[in-house]
Scaffold this active site. Structure first.
Site, PDB file in Angstrom:
ATOM      1  N   GLY A  48       7.022  36.546  86.794  1.00  0.00           N
ATOM      2  CA  GLY A  48       8.018  37.248  85.998  1.00  0.00           C
ATOM      3  C   GLY A  48       9.438  37.200  86.507  1.00  0.00           C
ATOM      4  N   GLU A 103      12.208  41.015  92.272  1.00  0.00           N
ATOM      5  CA  GLU A 103      11.133  41.305  91.328  1.00  0.00           C
ATOM      6  C   GLU A 103      11.706  41.509  89.932  1.00  0.00           C
ATOM      7  OE1 GLU A 103       8.232  40.999  90.308  1.00  0.00           O
ATOM      8  OE2 GLU A 103       7.009  42.456  91.356  1.00  0.00           O
ATOM      9  N   ASP A 104      10.881  41.246  88.921  1.00  0.00           N
ATOM     10  CA  ASP A 104      11.334  41.474  87.553  1.00  0.00           C
ATOM     11  C   ASP A 104      11.381  42.957  87.206  1.00  0.00           C
ATOM     12  OD1 ASP A 104       8.546  41.705  87.507  1.00  0.00           O
ATOM     13  OD2 ASP A 104       8.277  40.474  85.726  1.00  0.00           O
ATOM     14  N   ASP A 107       7.325  49.075  88.398  1.00  0.00           N
ATOM     15  CA  ASP A 107       6.634  49.976  87.477  1.00  0.00           C
ATOM     16  C   ASP A 107       5.915  51.045  88.305  1.00  0.00           C
ATOM     17  OD1 ASP A 107       5.945  50.301  84.578  1.00  0.00           O
ATOM     18  OD2 ASP A 107       3.913  49.989  85.318  1.00  0.00           O
ATOM     19  N   ASP A 163       6.636  39.225  80.338  1.00  0.00           N
ATOM     20  CA  ASP A 163       5.754  38.733  79.290  1.00  0.00           C
ATOM     21  C   ASP A 163       4.763  39.783  78.804  1.00  0.00           C
ATOM     22  OD1 ASP A 163       2.685  37.573  80.526  1.00  0.00           O
ATOM     23  OD2 ASP A 163       4.117  38.677  81.743  1.00  0.00           O
ATOM     24  N   ARG A 169       8.303  35.325  77.576  1.00  0.00           N
ATOM     25  CA  ARG A 169       9.077  35.138  78.809  1.00  0.00           C
ATOM     26  C   ARG A 169      10.390  34.403  78.555  1.00  0.00           C
ATOM     27  NH1 ARG A 169       6.157  36.289  83.486  1.00  0.00           N
ATOM     28  NH2 ARG A 169       3.913  35.912  83.396  1.00  0.00           N
TER      29      ARG A 169
END
Length: 185
Positions: A48, A103-104, A107, A163, A169
């Site tokens: 990601g 990092e994308d 969470d 994604d 993506r």
């Protein structure tokens, strides 16, 4: 035939807004690391983060080394298992290095917390985290995000590397995926 955009409820951040934020982050990171003795080891968390990673590191004005990892605490159903699996480790030795994990999205925090501690245990000089997106409302494990692109609501976000089932993506922006796409309703 429907396009990928037909499945997007709302665009959160445009391509231009993301580019501007990448520039701001790279300027801050470059200033923070300007006095280190070795090139900064930038570690992209695949898959990601790859688009964010490349846009961010190419704007850095300091010497960098590239590396990548695949690590995740999520299963195929997008639920965290609580256990982190490293599927691809670094090619570079982290001992004595200043590491920037890129990092994308943060969470639950499970994976990033694990990686920060993992590299500290491996003898890294320092470990900092840069995330395009931070979703603190979903946090299960406390993790310090040193550089944040955007804080986002508890929605399913896709585009710019993020994604759903390997789709979306390649969207040049960040958008909220329509609930009907991932809920089956």
């Amino acid at each position: 035939m429907k396009t990928k955009e037909d499945y997007i409820e709302k665009v959160l951040y445009s391509e231009e807004e993301i580019a501007a934020r990448c520039k701001e982050l790279s300027d801050k990171i470059s200033a923070d690391y300007k006095d280190i003795s070795k090139p900064l080891l930038t570690v992209g968390i695949l898959n990601g983060a790859v688009i964010f990673y490349t846009d961010l590191v190419r704007r850095l004005s300091i010497p960098v080394h590239f590396d990548f990892m695949i690590a995740s605490s999520y299963d195929a159903n997008t639920h965290t298992s609580g256990k982190v699996n490293i599927l691809k480790n670094l090619d570079n030795d982290p001992r004595g290095r200043d590491i920037l994990l890129i990092e994308d999205i943060i969470d639950s925090g499970t994976t990033m917390n694990y990686l920060v501690n993992y590299f500290k245990d491996k003898g890294a000089n320092s470990v900092k985290v840069c995330a395009l997106l931070d979703k603190p409302s979903r946090r299960k494990v406390d993790v310090n995000v040193d550089y944040t692109g955007f804080e986002v609501p508890d929605e399913f976000i896709v585009g710019y590397g993020l994604d759903f089932a390997q789709h979306y993506r390649n969207l040049p922006y960040l958008g909220i995926l329509k609930r009907s796409v991932y809920s089956g309703k």
